[in-house]
Write a protein that holds these residues in place. Structure first.
Motif, PDB file in Angstrom:
ATOM      1  N   ASP A   1      -5.353  18.272  25.281  1.00 56.74           N
ATOM      2  CA  ASP A   1      -6.635  18.654  24.701  1.00 56.74           C
ATOM      3  C   ASP A   1      -7.404  17.421  24.238  1.00 56.74           C
ATOM      4  N   ILE A   2      -6.738  16.510  23.546  1.00 63.31           N
ATOM      5  CA  ILE A   2      -7.397  15.276  23.093  1.00 63.31           C
ATOM      6  C   ILE A   2      -7.842  14.447  24.292  1.00 63.31           C
ATOM      7  N   ASN A   3      -6.985  14.345  25.305  1.00 60.68           N
ATOM      8  CA  ASN A   3      -7.355  13.588  26.509  1.00 60.68           C
ATOM      9  C   ASN A   3      -8.608  14.155  27.168  1.00 60.68           C
ATOM     10  N   THR A   4      -8.654  15.464  27.276  1.00 66.23           N
ATOM     11  CA  THR A   4      -9.811  16.107  27.916  1.00 66.23           C
ATOM     12  C   THR A   4     -11.083  15.902  27.104  1.00 66.23           C
TER      13      THR A   4
ATOM     14  N   GLU B   1     -14.442  13.061  14.879  1.00 70.48           N
ATOM     15  CA  GLU B   1     -14.127  14.484  14.776  1.00 70.48           C
ATOM     16  C   GLU B   1     -12.955  14.847  15.689  1.00 70.48           C
ATOM     17  N   ILE B   2     -12.952  14.289  16.899  1.00 69.62           N
ATOM     18  CA  ILE B   2     -11.874  14.591  17.844  1.00 69.62           C
ATOM     19  C   ILE B   2     -10.541  14.063  17.330  1.00 69.62           C
ATOM     20  N   VAL B   3     -10.547  12.843  16.834  1.00 69.02           N
ATOM     21  CA  VAL B   3      -9.306  12.233  16.355  1.00 69.02           C
ATOM     22  C   VAL B   3      -8.764  12.977  15.135  1.00 69.02           C
ATOM     23  N   ALA B   4      -9.675  13.418  14.273  1.00 72.09           N
ATOM     24  CA  ALA B   4      -9.254  14.086  13.036  1.00 72.09           C
ATOM     25  C   ALA B   4      -9.016  15.580  13.204  1.00 72.09           C
ATOM     26  N   SER B   5      -9.320  16.120  14.372  1.00 70.26           N
ATOM     27  CA  SER B   5      -9.188  17.561  14.569  1.00 70.26           C
ATOM     28  C   SER B   5      -7.716  17.969  14.533  1.00 70.26           C
ATOM     29  N   PRO B   6      -7.416  19.131  13.958  1.00 67.75           N
ATOM     30  CA  PRO B   6      -6.024  19.602  13.915  1.00 67.75           C
ATOM     31  C   PRO B   6      -5.521  19.918  15.311  1.00 67.75           C
ATOM     32  N   GLY B   7      -4.242  19.758  15.496  1.00 64.50           N
ATOM     33  CA  GLY B   7      -3.652  20.053  16.795  1.00 64.50           C
ATOM     34  C   GLY B   7      -3.481  21.543  17.015  1.00 64.50           C
ATOM     35  N   SER B   8      -2.730  21.877  18.036  1.00 64.25           N
ATOM     36  CA  SER B   8      -2.477  23.287  18.339  1.00 64.25           C
ATOM     37  C   SER B   8      -1.661  23.924  17.226  1.00 64.25           C
ATOM     38  N   ASN B   9      -1.785  25.221  17.111  1.00 61.68           N
ATOM     39  CA  ASN B   9      -1.026  25.963  16.108  1.00 61.68           C
ATOM     40  C   ASN B   9       0.465  25.740  16.329  1.00 61.68           C
TER      41      ASN B   9
ATOM     42  N   PHE C   1      -4.691   6.165  25.016  1.00 60.39           N
ATOM     43  CA  PHE C   1      -3.397   5.768  25.556  1.00 60.39           C
ATOM     44  C   PHE C   1      -2.263   6.431  24.784  1.00 60.39           C
ATOM     45  N   GLY C   2      -2.389   6.453  23.461  1.00 53.92           N
ATOM     46  CA  GLY C   2      -1.357   7.065  22.636  1.00 53.92           C
ATOM     47  C   GLY C   2      -1.239   8.556  22.833  1.00 53.92           C
ATOM     48  N   SER C   3      -2.313   9.198  23.292  1.00 54.34           N
ATOM     49  CA  SER C   3      -2.300  10.645  23.504  1.00 54.34           C
ATOM     50  C   SER C   3      -1.727  11.032  24.858  1.00 54.34           C
ATOM     51  N   GLY C   4      -1.283  10.026  25.633  1.00 60.14           N
ATOM     52  CA  GLY C   4      -0.612  10.324  26.889  1.00 60.14           C
ATOM     53  C   GLY C   4      -1.448  10.144  28.135  1.00 60.14           C
ATOM     54  N   ALA C   5      -2.575   9.438  28.048  1.00 59.03           N
ATOM     55  CA  ALA C   5      -3.416   9.220  29.226  1.00 59.03           C
ATOM     56  C   ALA C   5      -2.832   8.117  30.101  1.00 59.03           C
ATOM     57  N   THR C   6      -3.089   8.205  31.386  1.00 62.57           N
ATOM     58  CA  THR C   6      -2.655   7.159  32.303  1.00 62.57           C
ATOM     59  C   THR C   6      -3.599   5.961  32.214  1.00 62.57           C
ATOM     60  N   CYS C   7      -3.153   4.834  32.741  1.00 60.77           N
ATOM     61  CA  CYS C   7      -3.970   3.621  32.689  1.00 60.77           C
ATOM     62  C   CYS C   7      -5.252   3.770  33.500  1.00 60.77           C
ATOM     63  N   ILE C   8      -5.192   4.468  34.622  1.00 60.83           N
ATOM     64  CA  ILE C   8      -6.382   4.609  35.451  1.00 60.83           C
ATOM     65  C   ILE C   8      -7.440   5.432  34.730  1.00 60.83           C
TER      66      ILE C   8
END
Length: 260
Positions: free
Chosen positions: A85-88, A113-121, A25-32
């Motif tokens: 990217d996190i949502n996917t 691993e996904i949560v701790a992964s670095p974001g985009s450059n 939810f915090g990463s921008g996903a919709t409720c559905i």
């Protein structure tokens, strides 16, 4: 396909789903999307799940259909930057578990691993955002001088936005300050008579701050009848838009650029 070797208890699954839902939810996903992903994983574990999604909290209740054991958890939605990217990757994780490709322990490990992964450059994002905003300037009829001014204004404002976000400054203040900086720099097009479309340069210099995703997500949640979340996301987008406008107006007043 890997066979599942460990089955979670209702408490284990509930705790994981609560953390998963908060991050998604915090990463921008919709409720559905959140509901479908969580339900998919719960069904794979042979359990039923009920979700209550609010703008700041998520309540998860898990029940073992066979044993009748129940577990509940209330979590605060994670404060994370929006990331497709996190949502996917989180959605793919739910499918991998539902299809039996990984077990519960493996799913928890991959989630970490996904949560701790670095974001985009950040440098790549900075340059691409500046180029995109300059392209918007051209799309709205700006000349090449205006495009160059918008590129510089966006580069400065977006860089400041990244720096302030890293220091966990309130996002509303970030929008005010960054829109002010971009507006002041973009006003130089008209102030020094650099090009023939100074108004377009000024108007498009702050487009990178427009909260498009909250607006879209609020509409999606409304269609799915999550009216409280839809209203919360809409109000958040409206507040950010107001902050953007305040910074823009202050920049125009400082540079003595007429609004009408």
């Amino acid at each position: 396909m890997t066979t599942t070797t460990s089955d979670p208890t209702p408490r284990q699954l509930c705790d994981f789903l609560a953390e998963y839902a908060s991050c998604l939810f915090g990463s921008g996903a919709t409720c559905i999307r959140l509901e479908k992903n969580v339900t998919r994983m719960a069904e794979r574990a042979g359990m039923a799940v009920q979700l209550s999604i609010l703008p700041r909290h998520i309540h998860v209740s898990v029940r073992d259909r066979a044993a009748g054991d129940c577990a509940t958890q209330l979590v605060t939605t994670a404060e994370r930057p929006v990331s497709f990217d996190i949502n996917t990757r989180l959605s793919r994780l739910s499918w991998d578990y539902a299809d039996g490709k990984i077990d519960f322990v493996g799913m928890m490990g991959r989630f970490r691993e996904i949560v701790a992964s670095p974001g985009s450059n950040p440098w790549a994002v900075l340059v691409l955002a500046s180029l995109a905003n300059a392209a918007f300037c051209r799309l709205f009829g700006g000349d090449f001088v205006a495009m160059a001014v918008v590129f510089v204004a966006t580069l400065a404002g977006f860089s400041l936005k990244q720096t302030m976000a890293e220091r966990h400054i309130d996002v509303r203040l970030i929008f005010v300050v960054c829109s002010f900086v971009s507006a002041v720099l973009a006003a130089s097009d008209g102030l020094f008579s650099l090009g023939s479309t100074p108004d377009i340069a000024l108007g498009t210099s702050i487009l990178y701050l427009v909260p498009g995703i909250p607006f879209i997500n609020s509409f999606s949640d409304m269609l799915d009848r999550h009216y409280i979340c839809a209203f919360g996301r809409m109000m958040n987008a409206v507040v950010l838009t107001a902050c953007l406008s305040i910074g823009l107006c202050c920049g125009m007043m400082l540079m003595k650029v007429g609004m009408f």
